[in-house]
Structure formats: structure tokens, C-alpha cells
Design an enzyme around this catalytic site. Structure first.
Site, mmCIF file in Angstrom:
data_model
loop_
_atom_site.group_PDB
_atom_site.id
_atom_site.type_symbol
_atom_site.label_atom_id
_atom_site.label_comp_id
_atom_site.label_asym_id
_atom_site.label_seq_id
_atom_site.Cartn_x
_atom_site.Cartn_y
_atom_site.Cartn_z
ATOM 1 N N SER A 1 0.866 -1.180 0.000
ATOM 2 C CA SER A 1 0.000 0.000 0.000
ATOM 3 C C SER A 1 0.898 1.224 0.000
ATOM 4 O O SER A 1 2.028 1.178 0.514
ATOM 5 C CB SER A 1 -0.887 0.020 1.248
ATOM 6 O OG SER A 1 -1.520 1.279 1.404
ATOM 7 N N TYR B 1 -2.076 -1.263 10.242
ATOM 8 C CA TYR B 1 -2.136 -1.482 8.796
ATOM 9 C C TYR B 1 -0.905 -0.889 8.114
ATOM 10 O O TYR B 1 -0.250 -1.557 7.306
ATOM 11 C CB TYR B 1 -3.405 -0.843 8.233
ATOM 12 C CG TYR B 1 -3.545 -0.978 6.732
ATOM 13 C CD1 TYR B 1 -4.051 -2.144 6.166
ATOM 14 C CD2 TYR B 1 -3.176 0.066 5.877
ATOM 15 C CE1 TYR B 1 -4.183 -2.263 4.789
ATOM 16 C CE2 TYR B 1 -3.305 -0.052 4.511
ATOM 17 C CZ TYR B 1 -3.814 -1.223 3.962
ATOM 18 O OH TYR B 1 -3.935 -1.344 2.602
#
Length: 255
Positions: free
Chosen positions: A148, A165
Site C-alpha cells: 500500500s 495497517y
């Protein structure tokens, strides 16, 4: 050799974790369009059944396998099932993932462990299983990890912080570099895709505002926007590319 030949995946077997919807299904589509037989995994049987039917409607040979990647003991049997049905796995797409929104001082340890287990440890386990059973003995293979841009920048585009995350996706970036170095002499390419904002079920749970305006292109990612890079990293067109993380983010990380 022509580009069409380099990207021809006819006869190859791909495994896409988290392949029942969103980015995973988009990547499964392009792998099948290029000729691969595609196994997709997810936790929910109904979503898998619908995804497999969608892929088959496109003329793609698709195998749905129910597997909760957060249950690490289930990964080995899942890989064995795919191999027994479709044959040795040539392409592994590590897409399954989750997030957890909470301020750091309020972040539960259970939430941290859930994210790290699925986003990092499960990638290690499934890649080890596929490597051991298929890629290392055959000295060939393509591994695509889904990172990401938050693993590159550490920023929070969501309305709430996502420390676990972001940390997990940073780990994916470095896992990609390290494994690429280790497996390069074996003819195995390991690369990562770092998506920016794509409207998915997971991002919808964390984004209260329209974060697509952050991108210079002034939009979020669409249903075709991961296909090109997936085709590259899954095929012989990336024979001399390994250890790389490519941001697909509408220019966010270029600013």
C-alpha cells in the site's frame, strides 16, 4: 519475442488470496484473461461462489477455495488442494488483508495481532508453502505482494489512524525486497504493488470523506487500474524485474 508472447500465461496456475472481490478479483480477472487457471481464496463461501461464476462467465477456469488466511494452520491444506486440482502454482498473488482503525493509545492488542497475522504472517506462510512445494523445486515462479502507499509514506488518508495497517504494509515492502534477493538465483521474481485509494469494502469502512481528491488525477482507482501492473509482474515480461514496489495511486506519491 513479442510482448503478447511474453505476457501469455496459457497453461500456468495462479493463486490469488482474497480473490472474491475488490482488488483481488480484478487481478484474478486479468490473470485468467491472459490464459492462467486461477484459484481464488476467501473466508466467505457465497462471495467465492459468485466470484468464480463471474470469472467463468469470462471464459476463465476458476477454482474457489474457502480459506481464512488468518487461520495459519489452514494455509498448507489450501495450497495442497489447489495443487492437487490445478497443478503446481506458477503465480502467487498475496492480496488478502485487513485493517483496524483506532488511535494508537486506544489500539487493542487483539486488533494489532489480527492485522499483523493476516497482512504479514499469512503472506510468509503461504509464500513459504508455495515456494517449498512449487517454485523452488521448479526454479521458476512469480510472487506478487499487495502492499500500500501507506507502507511507503506512513500517512493516514482515512478519518481514523491505522497504525497497524501502515506498519504491516511497510513490512510487506521489505519482505518483498528481501525475498527477491534470496530467490533471484532460483529464477523466481518477487515484486509488490502499492495501491493508493481504491473504493473497496475495506476502504469504505475507514473513509468517511472522499479521499480520492488527494490524488493529482483527482480520482480513486478503478476496476481496470491494477490489470496492467499485474500482467507485467505475473508474466515473463518482468523477467529482469524483481524486488520492486510499484505505486498505483494516481500520482499521490509523486507529489
Amino acid at each position: 519475442m513479442s510482448l503478447a508472447k511474453l505476457q501469455d500465461l496459457t497453461g500456468r496456475v495462479a493463486l490469488v488470496t482474497g480473490g472474491s472481490r475488490g482488488l483481488g478479483l480484478q487481478m484474478a480477472e486479468v490473470l485468467g484473461e491472459l490464459g492462467a487457471k486461477v484459484a481464488i481464496t476467501a473466508r466467505k463461501a457465497d462471495e467465492l461462489t459468485a466470484a468464480a461464476a463471474h470469472l467463468k462467465s469470462l471464459g476463465i477456469e476458476a477454482m474457489p477455495v474457502v480459506c481464512d488466511m488468518g487461520q495459519l494452520a489452514a494455509i498448507g491444506p489450501m495450497v495442497e488442494q489447489v495443487i492437487a486440482t490445478l497443478g503446481p502454482i506458477d503465480i502467487l498473488v498475496n492480496n488478502a488483508g485487513t485493517s483496524w482503525g483506532a488511535a494508537t493509545i486506544d489500539h487493542s492488542l487483539d486488533g494489532w495481532n489480527k492485522v499483523i497475522t493476516l497482512n504479514v504472517t499469512a503472506i510468509f506462510v503461504v509464500t513459504q508453502e508455495v515456494g517449498r512445494r512449487c517454485m523452488v523445486p521448479r526454479r521458476s515462479g512469480k510472487v506478487i505482494n499487495i502492499a500500500s502507499i501507506q507502507g511507503l509514506t506512513g500517512t493516514y488518508p482515512e478519518s481514523v489512524p491505522t497504525l497497524a495497517y501502515n506498519a504491516s504494509k511497510g513490512a510487506v515492502v521489505n519482505m518483498t525486497r528481501t525475498l527477491a534477493n534470496e530467490w533471484a538465483p532460483l529464477g523466481i521474481n518477487v515484486n509488490a504493488i502499492a495501491p493508493g485509494y481504491f473504493p473497496t469494502k475495506m476502504t469504505a469502512q475507514l473513509n468517511e470523506d472522499n479521499t480520492s481528491d488527494m490524488a493529482p488525477m483527482k480520482r480513486g482507482g478503478g476496476p481496470e487500474d491494477l490489470k496492467g501492473v499485474t500482467a507485467l509482474f505475473a508474466s515473463d515480461a518482468c523477467a529482469f524485474i524483481t524486488g520492486q514496489t510499484l505505486a498505483v495511486d494516481g500520482g499521490v506519491t509523486a507529489v
